[in-house]
Scaffold this active site. Structure first.
Site: not given
Ligand code: NAD
Length: 514
Positions: A158, A232, A254, A288, A382
Site C-alpha cells: 500500500n 503487513g 507493523e 494502515c 480493517e
Molecule cells: P500481507 O500480510 O498480505 O502481506 C505483507 C507481506 O507479507 C507481503 O510481502 C507478503 O508476500 C508477505 N507474506 C505473506 N505470507 C507470508 C508468510 N507466511 N510469511 C512471511 N511473509 C509472508 O499484507 P498486505 O496486504 O501486503 O498489506 C496490507 C496490510 O498491511 C494491512 O493490514 C495494513 O494495515 C498493513 N500495514 C501496516 C502498516 C504499519 O506500519 N503498521 C503499514 C502498511 C500496511
C-alpha cells in the site's frame, strides 16, 4: 568507490529483475487495467539463503564503516531517489494504481526518513556516558548500540516505499545489511530501491531485494537473519512471528489498524471533515494509519455529517486526471470492502455518500456510512477501502471508550480546540495527531508503531534506530574501589561500608508513603 570489501571481488547482482530461463516467475499487474507491469523471479529457500549469506559477508564491510561513512552513502542514496522521484513515482503508480502526486508525496516522506536516519545514527547509537552511581563511583560507564548483522524486511504494497523504508533506512543507518522481500504486488518498486542503493555502494549487496510470494517471505523468516521487520496484515504478522520463533529471531510487527478520528464539540468542523475525508479516502482507503471510524460529539454530529457530505462531492475513484482516488490494488480486497458496507447497511446504517453500489470490480467510490452498529465489521475489522463509519457520541469519554474498544491500536486523530492533547493521551494507540491527520508520520524523530493487534516494536526516530541494534554496556575501572565488594578478600569493614552507603542512599523515611 573504494571499499575494504574484498570477499566478493565481483559482487553478484542485488536483485534479479530479468528472470533467467526455467526460473519460476510471477507477474506484477497494473490494478487499474490489468496490464502487465513486470515479471519477477520467485525466490525459493536456496535463493533466500544465498541472499542472506551475501548480506552477512557485506555486513562485515558495512557494519565496520564509521557512522559518518555510512551516512555519506545513505545521503547519496537519498539524493539519487530524489533526483529520480518521477521514475519511482511512475513505477509505484503502475504497480499500486495510486495517483502519481500521491506516490510522490509518499516518496518525499520516505526520503526525509533516509536523511534523518543517516544524520542521527551516530548521536543516538554511538557510545554515551552513563552515571555510575555512588557504589560504583570508581567505574566509567558507557552504553553503545551495535548492529545486529543482517535484517530481513518484509513489506506491504500500500505504501511500497514509505513503509519498508522505515525499517530499511534505520536498519542500514545502524550498520546492518538488509534483505528485503517486497510485496508481490509491488516487486518492481522493491527491486528499484535495491538497484539504486547498489549503485551507491559499488554493487556490494548491502541492500538486496528478493522477490516472490508469501512463501519467499516465510523462507526469509527461517533463514537465520538477526531480526525480521514485518509490515503487513495482522494475520500474516502472526505467521511471521511463529516462523521466527523457530530460530528465536526477534521481530518487529507493523500490522493492521482501525483508527478513529474523534471530533469534540469545540472542534473546527470544516477542518475536521477535511481531515476525515483525506484520512478515510486517500490512497483509496488503503492506509494502515487511515481513518476508518469517526466519533463525533452529538452536539455537532449533524453539522459534521453535512460538511463532510458536501466536501465529498466530486471526489471519485478512476483513472482520468480528475479522479483523486485510484483502484483497489489487491483484487481480493474488493469483496472484503463490499462485505463490510453490506453488513453495516443490513444492521441499520445509513449511506450518506456511496453505498453498496459504490463497490465496483476494480474501483470503489467513496462511501460514508452513519449510525453504524459497533458490532458490525465496518467498525470491528480493517476495511482497507475508501469508506468511513461515522457515529455520534454523548461525550469524549464515550469517544475514547469506543476508540479503545477494538483489538487494534495503531494511530488516530483528535479534533478539539481545548482538550485535544488530553484526549490523545487517553487513546490506546502508538500515534495520535491533534487537529491534523497522520502528521506524526512526517516527523522523522517520532517513533512509529502500534499496540495490541497492530503489532509492536518501533520504526522511525531514535526508537527506530535502536530497534535494529543491541545495547552494549561497558564499565571500565578508573581507580581501585574504595570498598572491595566482589572479591573473596572482602573484609567486614567493606561490608559495613556498603551497609552505610545503602542506608544513606535509600534508608530515608521520606520514601515511605503513608
Ligand atoms: P500481507 O500480510 O498480505 O502481506 C505483507 C507481506 O507479507 C507481503 O510481502 C507478503 O508476500 C508477505 N507474506 C505473506 N505470507 C507470508 C508468510 N507466511 N510469511 C512471511 N511473509 C509472508 O499484507 P498486505 O496486504 O501486503 O498489506 C496490507 C496490510 O498491511 C494491512 O493490514 C495494513 O494495515 C498493513 N500495514 C501496516 C502498516 C504499519 O506500519 N503498521 C503499514 C502498511 C500496511
Amino acid at each position: 568507490m573504494t571499499s575494504t570489501f574484498d570477499r566478493h571481488p565481483s559482487p553478484p547482482p542485488t536483485s534479479a529483475s530479468v528472470p533467467a530461463d526455467g526460473v519460476e516467475t510471477f507477474e506484477s499487474l497494473d490494478p487499474a487495467t490489468g496490464d502487465l507491469v513486470g515479471v519477477h523471479p520467485v525466490a525459493g529457500p536456496e535463493d533466500v539463503a544465498l541472499a542472506v549469506e551475501r548480506a552477512r559477508d557485506a555486513a562485515a564491510w558495512w557494519g565496520n564503516l564509521t557512522f559518518d561513512e555510512r551516512a555519506e552513502h545513505l545521503l547519496t542514496w537519498r539524493s539519487v531517489i530524489t533526483r529520480r522521484i518521477a521514475q519511482l513515482s511512475e513505477l509505484s503508480h503502475r504497480e499500486t494504481g495510486k495517483p502519481i502526486p500521491d506516490a510522490q508525496l509518499e516518496i518525499a516522506l520516505a526520503i526525509d526518513h533516509v536523511a534523518w536516519a543517516a544524520k542521527h545514527a551516530k548521536k543516538v547509537l554511538g557510545p554515551q556516558r552513563v552515571a555510575s552511581g555512588l557504589v560504583m563511583a570508581n567505574q566509567k560507564s558507557t552504553v553503545e548500540y551495535k548492529p545486529l548483522g543482517v535484517v530481513g524486511v518484509i513489506g506491504p504494497w500500500n505504501y511500497p516505499v514509505f513503509t519498508p523504508m522505515g525499517s530499511i533506512a534505520y536498519a542500514l543507518a545502524a550498520g546492518n545489511t538488509v534483505v528485503f522481500k517486497p510485496s508481490e504486488y509491488t516487486p518492481g518498486v522493491g527491486v528499484w530501491l535495491a538497484e539504486t542503493f547498489a549503485e551507491v555502494v559499488g554493487g556490494i549487496p548491502v541492500l538486496q531485494a528478493i522477490t516472490g510470494l508469501g512463501a519467499t517471505g516465510a523462507a526469509l523468516c527461517t533463514s537465520g537473519v538477526d531480526k525480521l521487520a514485518f509490515t503487513g496484515s495482522t494475520a500474516t504478522g502472526k505467521k511471521v512471528m511463529a516462523a521466527c520463533a523457530e530460530r528465536l529471531t526477534p521481530v518487529v510487527i507493523e500490522a493492521g489498524g482501525k483508527d478513529s478520528l474523534i471530533v469534540d464539540e469545540d472542534a473546527n468542523i470544516a477542518k475536521a471533515a477535511e481531515a476525515a475525508l483525506w484520512g478515510g479516502m486517500s490512497n483509496a482507503g488503503q492506509t494502515c494509519i487511515g481513518t476508518e471510524r469517526v466519533y463525533v460529539h452529538e452536539k455537532v454530529f449533524d453539522a459534521f455529517v453535512a460538511e463532510i457530505t458536501e466536501q465529498a462531492k466530486g471526489l471519485r475513484a478512476g483513472t482520468d486526471a480528475g479522479a483523486k482516488i485510484g483502484p483497489i490494488t489487491m483484487p481480493s480486497q474488493v469483496d472484503v470492502i463490499r462485505g463490510h458496507v453490506q453488513d453495516a447497511l443490513d444492521r441499520g446504517a445509513t449511506a450518506v455518500v456511496g453505498g453498496a453500489d459504490a463497490v465496483g470490480e476494480r474501483f470503489v467510490q467513496p462511501t460514508i456510512l452513519t449510525h453504524v452498529p459497533e458490532t458490525s465489521t465496518a467498525i470491528t475489522e480493517e476495511t482497507f477501502g475508501p469508506t468511513l463509519a461515522i457515529n455520534p457520541v454523548r461525550d469524549m469519554d464515550e469517544a475514547v471508550r469506543l476508540t479503545n474498544a477494538g483489538k487494534y491500536g495503531l494511530a488516530g486523530a483528535v479534533f478539539s480546540k481545548r482538550h485535544g492533547v488530553e484526549i490523545a493521551r487517553r487513546i490506546r494507540s502508538g500515534m495520535t495527531s491533534v487537529n491534523g491527520i497522520i502528521t506524526f508520520a512526517g516527523v522523522p524523530g517520532l517513533p512509529f508503531g502500534g499496540v495490541g493487534e497492530s503489532g509492536f516494536g518501533r520504526i522511525h526516530g531514535p526508537d527506530g534506530l535502536k530497534e535494529f541494534t543491541y545495547a552494549k554496556a561497558i564499565t571500565r575501572q578508573r581507580y581501585a574501589p574504595p570498598l572491595n565488594l566482589t572479591s573473596f578478600k572482602r573484609t567486614v569493614k567493606d561490608e559495613k561500608g556498603l551497609n552505610l552507603i545503602v542506608t544513606l542512599l535509600h534508608g530515608g523515611k521520606k520514601t515511605l508513603k503513608p
